[in-house]
Design a protein around this motif. Structure first.
Motif, PDB file in Angstrom:
ATOM      1  N   UNK A   1     -20.177  24.113  48.995  1.00  0.00           N
ATOM      2  CA  UNK A   1     -21.211  23.584  48.124  1.00  0.00           C
ATOM      3  C   UNK A   1     -22.418  24.510  48.025  1.00  0.00           C
ATOM      4  N   UNK A   2     -22.846  25.067  49.158  1.00  0.00           N
ATOM      5  CA  UNK A   2     -24.007  25.955  49.131  1.00  0.00           C
ATOM      6  C   UNK A   2     -23.794  27.165  48.240  1.00  0.00           C
ATOM      7  N   UNK A   3     -22.619  27.771  48.318  1.00  0.00           N
ATOM      8  CA  UNK A   3     -22.322  28.916  47.472  1.00  0.00           C
ATOM      9  C   UNK A   3     -22.253  28.497  46.010  1.00  0.00           C
ATOM     10  N   UNK A   4     -21.703  27.321  45.751  1.00  0.00           N
ATOM     11  CA  UNK A   4     -21.638  26.818  44.377  1.00  0.00           C
ATOM     12  C   UNK A   4     -23.034  26.653  43.785  1.00  0.00           C
ATOM     13  N   UNK A   5     -23.952  26.119  44.588  1.00  0.00           N
ATOM     14  CA  UNK A   5     -25.330  25.943  44.116  1.00  0.00           C
ATOM     15  C   UNK A   5     -25.973  27.291  43.809  1.00  0.00           C
ATOM     16  N   UNK A   6     -25.748  28.279  44.666  1.00  0.00           N
ATOM     17  CA  UNK A   6     -26.294  29.617  44.422  1.00  0.00           C
ATOM     18  C   UNK A   6     -25.787  30.198  43.109  1.00  0.00           C
ATOM     19  N   UNK A   7     -24.540  29.851  42.752  1.00  0.00           N
ATOM     20  CA  UNK A   7     -23.967  30.355  41.504  1.00  0.00           C
ATOM     21  C   UNK A   7     -24.476  29.605  40.276  1.00  0.00           C
ATOM     22  N   UNK A   8     -25.206  28.505  40.496  1.00  0.00           N
ATOM     23  CA  UNK A   8     -25.722  27.717  39.376  1.00  0.00           C
ATOM     24  C   UNK A   8     -24.842  26.555  38.984  1.00  0.00           C
ATOM     25  N   UNK A   9     -24.039  26.046  39.928  1.00  0.00           N
ATOM     26  CA  UNK A   9     -23.139  24.929  39.609  1.00  0.00           C
ATOM     27  C   UNK A   9     -23.905  23.715  39.121  1.00  0.00           C
ATOM     28  N   UNK A  10     -25.053  23.435  39.721  1.00  0.00           N
ATOM     29  CA  UNK A  10     -25.904  22.344  39.256  1.00  0.00           C
ATOM     30  C   UNK A  10     -26.868  22.915  38.223  1.00  0.00           C
ATOM     31  N   UNK A  11     -26.721  22.476  36.982  1.00  0.00           N
ATOM     32  CA  UNK A  11     -27.419  23.134  35.883  1.00  0.00           C
ATOM     33  C   UNK A  11     -28.409  22.192  35.192  1.00  0.00           C
ATOM     34  N   UNK A  12     -29.256  22.809  34.415  1.00  0.00           N
ATOM     35  CA  UNK A  12     -30.271  22.065  33.662  1.00  0.00           C
ATOM     36  C   UNK A  12     -29.632  21.312  32.502  1.00  0.00           C
ATOM     37  N   UNK A  13     -29.893  20.011  32.371  1.00  0.00           N
ATOM     38  CA  UNK A  13     -29.348  19.281  31.225  1.00  0.00           C
ATOM     39  C   UNK A  13     -30.037  19.737  29.932  1.00  0.00           C
ATOM     40  N   UNK A  14     -29.284  19.739  28.828  1.00  0.00           N
ATOM     41  CA  UNK A  14     -27.944  19.193  28.613  1.00  0.00           C
ATOM     42  C   UNK A  14     -26.833  20.240  28.664  1.00  0.00           C
ATOM     43  N   UNK A  15     -26.939  21.207  29.560  1.00  0.00           N
ATOM     44  CA  UNK A  15     -26.000  22.328  29.573  1.00  0.00           C
ATOM     45  C   UNK A  15     -24.690  22.030  30.290  1.00  0.00           C
ATOM     46  N   UNK A  16     -24.584  20.860  30.954  1.00  0.00           N
ATOM     47  CA  UNK A  16     -23.386  20.585  31.740  1.00  0.00           C
ATOM     48  C   UNK A  16     -22.814  19.209  31.511  1.00  0.00           C
ATOM     49  N   UNK A  17     -22.104  18.723  32.522  1.00  0.00           N
ATOM     50  CA  UNK A  17     -21.509  17.392  32.483  1.00  0.00           C
ATOM     51  C   UNK A  17     -21.964  16.615  33.730  1.00  0.00           C
ATOM     52  N   UNK A  18     -21.970  15.273  33.652  1.00  0.00           N
ATOM     53  CA  UNK A  18     -21.533  14.436  32.530  1.00  0.00           C
ATOM     54  C   UNK A  18     -22.620  14.353  31.456  1.00  0.00           C
TER      55      UNK A  18
ATOM     56  N   UNK B   1     -34.773  -3.654  38.557  1.00  0.00           N
ATOM     57  CA  UNK B   1     -35.205  -2.266  38.435  1.00  0.00           C
ATOM     58  C   UNK B   1     -34.133  -1.362  39.015  1.00  0.00           C
ATOM     59  N   UNK B   2     -33.938  -0.232  38.378  1.00  0.00           N
ATOM     60  CA  UNK B   2     -32.985   0.758  38.862  1.00  0.00           C
ATOM     61  C   UNK B   2     -33.637   2.126  38.729  1.00  0.00           C
ATOM     62  N   UNK B   3     -33.854   2.777  39.860  1.00  0.00           N
ATOM     63  CA  UNK B   3     -34.462   4.102  39.834  1.00  0.00           C
ATOM     64  C   UNK B   3     -33.406   5.159  39.539  1.00  0.00           C
ATOM     65  N   UNK B   4     -33.763   6.088  38.669  1.00  0.00           N
ATOM     66  CA  UNK B   4     -32.895   7.215  38.320  1.00  0.00           C
ATOM     67  C   UNK B   4     -33.692   8.491  38.577  1.00  0.00           C
ATOM     68  N   UNK B   5     -33.352   9.176  39.647  1.00  0.00           N
ATOM     69  CA  UNK B   5     -34.143  10.298  40.140  1.00  0.00           C
ATOM     70  C   UNK B   5     -33.474  11.622  39.773  1.00  0.00           C
ATOM     71  N   UNK B   6     -34.217  12.474  39.090  1.00  0.00           N
ATOM     72  CA  UNK B   6     -33.707  13.792  38.719  1.00  0.00           C
ATOM     73  C   UNK B   6     -33.588  14.643  39.979  1.00  0.00           C
ATOM     74  N   UNK B   7     -32.403  15.202  40.181  1.00  0.00           N
ATOM     75  CA  UNK B   7     -32.124  15.998  41.375  1.00  0.00           C
ATOM     76  C   UNK B   7     -31.246  17.179  40.990  1.00  0.00           C
ATOM     77  N   UNK B   8     -31.870  18.295  40.681  1.00  0.00           N
ATOM     78  CA  UNK B   8     -31.086  19.488  40.362  1.00  0.00           C
ATOM     79  C   UNK B   8     -31.138  20.441  41.546  1.00  0.00           C
ATOM     80  N   UNK B   9     -30.026  20.578  42.254  1.00  0.00           N
ATOM     81  CA  UNK B   9     -29.990  21.472  43.410  1.00  0.00           C
ATOM     82  C   UNK B   9     -30.283  22.905  42.981  1.00  0.00           C
ATOM     83  N   UNK B  10     -31.323  23.483  43.582  1.00  0.00           N
ATOM     84  CA  UNK B  10     -31.729  24.844  43.235  1.00  0.00           C
ATOM     85  C   UNK B  10     -31.875  25.739  44.461  1.00  0.00           C
TER      86      UNK B  10
END
Length: 299
Positions: free
Chosen positions: A231-248, A264-273
């Motif tokens: 997972x750490x290497x994937x994050x370094x490669x940019x696996x977690x991307x800025x929306x709307x560039x990825x899925x879902x 109430x339902x909290x929806x927290x933005x979390x982009x691994x960087x």
């Protein structure tokens, strides 16, 4: 009837994975910039990253017009001797979270391989007998956290842990008690592990008590899977991307979350960087908030 999700952000979107780490953005800058980006709600992130003195932390978040939605902490209850150390960590995070007036504690399972180095630490699959013990301990953790701190635990399925794939998430839900254990639906991690976010929302509406919003880059994920990267290497490669560039895709997910029967339902933005240059997070966080506000029920 819909209940628009309550948007927020987290230290993770500023490249923060650890309580102390010289490559990370200092906590004061995170608080300044998350408010500057337009967010009013935050998670605490790794316990110890933000000040752990409740009065000081309250002063800091009040100065910036912020409120806290949840704390975040790892657990390792699948290990035979894991209860005491898990309780020490989780209860400390819960105490601070409750002092900030939040109602949720996001609990993440420990990794089976190191998130930074990719070193395999234990077997990827958890034996059947271990699943049963794990579920019992998780139920007990949820019960005690509610009774002692007034918080609901939101279990976070996560890549490179034993609760990762769609099938494993379903198994976890089947073996745990809905009264004591809800889940934090992390859209990025579910997609990372080739799961179906919309199906989980549809099939288990009563179990989803919290959400993390993120996307993964399908092309980078092809490389991650082909090479068996951690997972750490994937994050370094940019696996977690800025929306709307990825899925879902975000609009259907936001609509499905809004249709849940929650006050109430909290929806927290979390982009691994992690790791990232200090000037990277703020522009991304600002654009992400603007994009999400344009595509679904949020407030």
């Amino acid at each position: 009837m819909t209940n628009p999700a309550l948007i927020g952000s987290a230290p993770d979107s500023w490249g923060v994975w650890n309580a102390e780490d010289p490559v990370q953005v200092p906590w004061q800058r995170f608080l300044d910039e998350v408010a500057q980006a337009g967010y009013t709600r935050i998670e605490l992130g790794p316990y110890g990253y933000l000040p752990t003195d409740p009065k000081r932390l309250q002063d800091e978040i009040d100065q910036r017009g912020l409120t806290v939605t949840a704390g975040t902490i790892f657990e390792h209850l699948h290990r035979e001797s894991g209860w005491d150390s898990t309780w020490n960590d989780v209860s400390a995070a819960a105490k601070l979270t409750a002092a900030m007036g939040a109602k949720h504690l996001v609990v993440i399972p420990e990794f089976w391989r190191d998130p930074v180095s990719g070193e395999v630490l234990e077997d990827q699959a958890m034996p059947d007998a271990q699943w049963a013990t794990y579920a019992e301990r998780m139920n007990e953790l949820g019960r005690r956290i509610r009774e002692e701190f007034g918080l609901q635990i939101q279990f976070h399925p996560h890549a490179d842990t034993h609760v990762d794939t769609h099938a494993n998430v379903e198994r976890f839900l089947a073996e745990t008690d809905p009264e004591h254990v809800s889940i934090c639906l992390d859209t990025g991690h579910i997609s990372y592990c080739e799961g179906d976010n919309l199906k989980l929302i549809q099939d288990y509406p009563e179990r989803i008590g919290y959400a993390h919003l993120k996307q993964v880059d399908p092309k980078i994920m092809e490389k991650v899977r082909a090479e068996g990267l951690g997972f750490g290497e994937a994050v370094k490669l940019g696996a977690m991307c800025e929306p709307p560039q990825g899925i879902p895709p975000m609009p259907p997910v936001l609509e499905a979350l809004a249709a849940l029967d929650h006050v109430e339902l909290f929806a927290i933005v979390e982009q691994d960087l992690y790791p990232c240059e200090p000037d990277v997070p703020l522009p991304i966080a600002t654009r992400t908030l603007s994009y999400l506000q344009s595509c679904g029920p949020l407030r």
